[in-house]
Scaffold this active site. Structure first.
Site, PDB file in Angstrom:
ATOM      1  CG  ASP A 167      96.227  74.210 -43.713  1.00 43.72           C
ATOM      2  OD1 ASP A 167      96.133  75.450 -43.760  1.00 43.72           O
ATOM      3  OD2 ASP A 167      97.178  73.562 -44.202  1.00 43.72           O
ATOM      4  CG  ASP A 205      96.832  79.243 -42.615  1.00 42.22           C
ATOM      5  OD1 ASP A 205      97.865  79.181 -41.940  1.00 42.22           O
ATOM      6  OD2 ASP A 205      96.730  78.737 -43.744  1.00 42.22           O
ATOM      7  CD  GLU A 206      99.274  75.245 -40.577  1.00 45.79           C
ATOM      8  OE1 GLU A 206      99.592  74.063 -40.442  1.00 45.79           O
ATOM      9  OE2 GLU A 206     100.093  76.170 -40.702  1.00 45.79           O
TER      10      GLU A 206
HETATM   11 MG   LIG Z   1      96.738  77.052 -45.036  1.00 42.06          MG
END
Ligand SMILES: [Mg+2]
Length: 418
Positions: free
Chosen positions: A9, A110-111
């Site tokens: 993350d 973003d993960e």
């Molecule tokens: Mg994040």
């Protein structure tokens, strides 16, 4: 087998990505000063999309208008969002993840989840591995991530949310009581505000209290479906698999089933033209070109015939595919027995650099896809009008080479049976 799953993350992704870019240019690091990503700083409109830790000290909140944030902190640096940059950074850190993990699921921009199940001989020390991935992303791309390690996606994700930034945390099943049960229920994945309020009202404040609560009692408080998932999650139960991304298509095909049979070449060619345009549009949208063009026809007795040609150069334009398909049809359909189905397939794909703007059948530039869809729909409608209630199946994308084979083999099998 015990599963081993990482959740990677990016820490304050939008802000970090902009900051890393500015640092590369020799500009101040947004992460170290009060700053945010927000819409239209000039017009003072738009909201805060992400903020730096120093901005948090001015009580600036994600989602509030940039104008409010500037009142709280007049020296706030506001950077506009840049989604092109974000998708480039997203791809870059996921590519690093893919260089380690056999299976990677993109969970958001973003993960991602990495499945390392069964890799203990390659990676004997999962924690060292997580540090290596994290440090490589920081070293090569200039931004930090948290890595959570667990035996399920849920636990990996919960773990990556522990202390930030630039950290590795584990939440193995044996660690659930110690590390997860003390947290407030609000921190459990997918437990929202209203569920939290209802649980708090009956005295359930921690994830541990939720885990130990009677399921039937919970059903009365937060509903059947909700309670089962929340209770399972609180106990660290989440069997959902890490799903790899859908494969790149190995071919594109499209076919038309006609209620009224087609007997003349002129009509058949008109259908081929519409099919060529529709199938190449899907391919162009993916930036692919094909070396192989195939045409399939079906007679009234459901017998299929296919004919294909390997080309010396890959093609992606409507006209190039149509010209090839027309020749194939002429060679294939000599007896002019009535046709019930016509199809085109494009296989043996390549993704070389796009060769400039392609003009379509309808003379529009590629980016005017909506107009082109309309034009195609008109063509298809005209065909429908001509052939009564012709069934037009459009835009079939074949996911694997196997499917291509299966599709055509399946149809040739049909031939044998009839
Ligand atoms: Mg994040």
């Amino acid at each position: 087998m015990k599963r081993l799953i990482f959740h990677v993350d990016v820490n304050s992704a939008f802000l970090s990505w902009e900051a890393a870019r500015r640092v590369r240019r020799g500009e101040p690091d947004l992460r170290l000063i009060p700053s945010c990503i927000g819409g239209s700083p000039e017009s003072r409109r738009g909201v805060v999309l992400a903020k730096s830790i120093p901005a948090k000290q001015f009580d600036i909140k994600t989602g509030e208008p940039v104008a409010f944030a500037l009142r709280k902190c007049p020296s706030l640096t506001v950077a506009p969002p840049d989604f092109k940059l974000y998708s480039a950074c997203s791809k870059a850190f996921k590519d690093i993840c893919r260089s380690y993990a056999p299976v990677v699921e993109e969970f958001s921009i973003d993960e991602c989840f990495l499945d390392f199940t069964g890799t203990q001989h390659i990676y004997p020390d999962p924690i060292a591995l997580a540090h290596e991935i994290k440090d490589r992303i920081r070293g090569e791309l200039g931004f930090t991530v948290n890595v959570g390690i667990g035996e399920s996606k849920l636990c990996a994700k919960m773990a990556s949310d522990f202390e930030k930034p630039d950290r590795v945390h584990t939440l193995f099943d044996a660690e659930i009581p110690e590390k997860m049960w003390k947290l407030p229920v609000r921190d459990l994945l997918f437990v929202g505000g209203s569920t939290t309020r209802k649980l708090n009202e009956v005295g359930i404040r921690t994830i541990g209290e939720l885990a130990k609560a009677d399921l039937n009692f919970l059903k009365g408080i937060i509903g059947n479906k909700n309670s089962l998932q929340a209770h399972n999650y609180a106990n660290g139960i989440d069997p959902s698999p890490v799903r790899a991304q859908p494969e790149e298509p190995k071919g594109y095909s499209n076919s038309v089933t006609l209620e009224d049979d087609v007997r003349d070449l002129e009509t058949a060619n008109a259908i081929l033209l519409a099919l060529s345009d529709s199938v190449t549009r899907h391919m162009r949208r993916d930036g692919a070109k094909a070396f192989n063009v195939g045409v399939t026809i079906r007679y009234l007795d459901f017998k299929n015939r296919s004919h294909q040609r390997q080309l010396s150069a890959a093609i992606d334009t409507t006209n190039a595919v149509y010209e090839t398909a027309k020749q194939l049809l002429a060679e294939l359909w000599k007896d002019r027995r009535p046709l019930r189905l016509m199809g085109i397939s494009l296989t043996n794909l390549t993704k070389e650099a796009a060769a400039g703007v392609q003009l379509s059948l309808f003379g529009e530039e590629e980016r005017l896809d909506d107009k082109r869809d309309e034009a195609l729909d008109k063509t298809v409608d005209a065909l429908r009008g001509k052939f009564g209630s012709a069934i037009v199946r459009r835009g079939t994308v074949m996911k694997t080479g196997l499917n291509v084979a299966r599709k055509f083999n399946g149809e040739s099998d049909l031939n044998k049976n009839h």
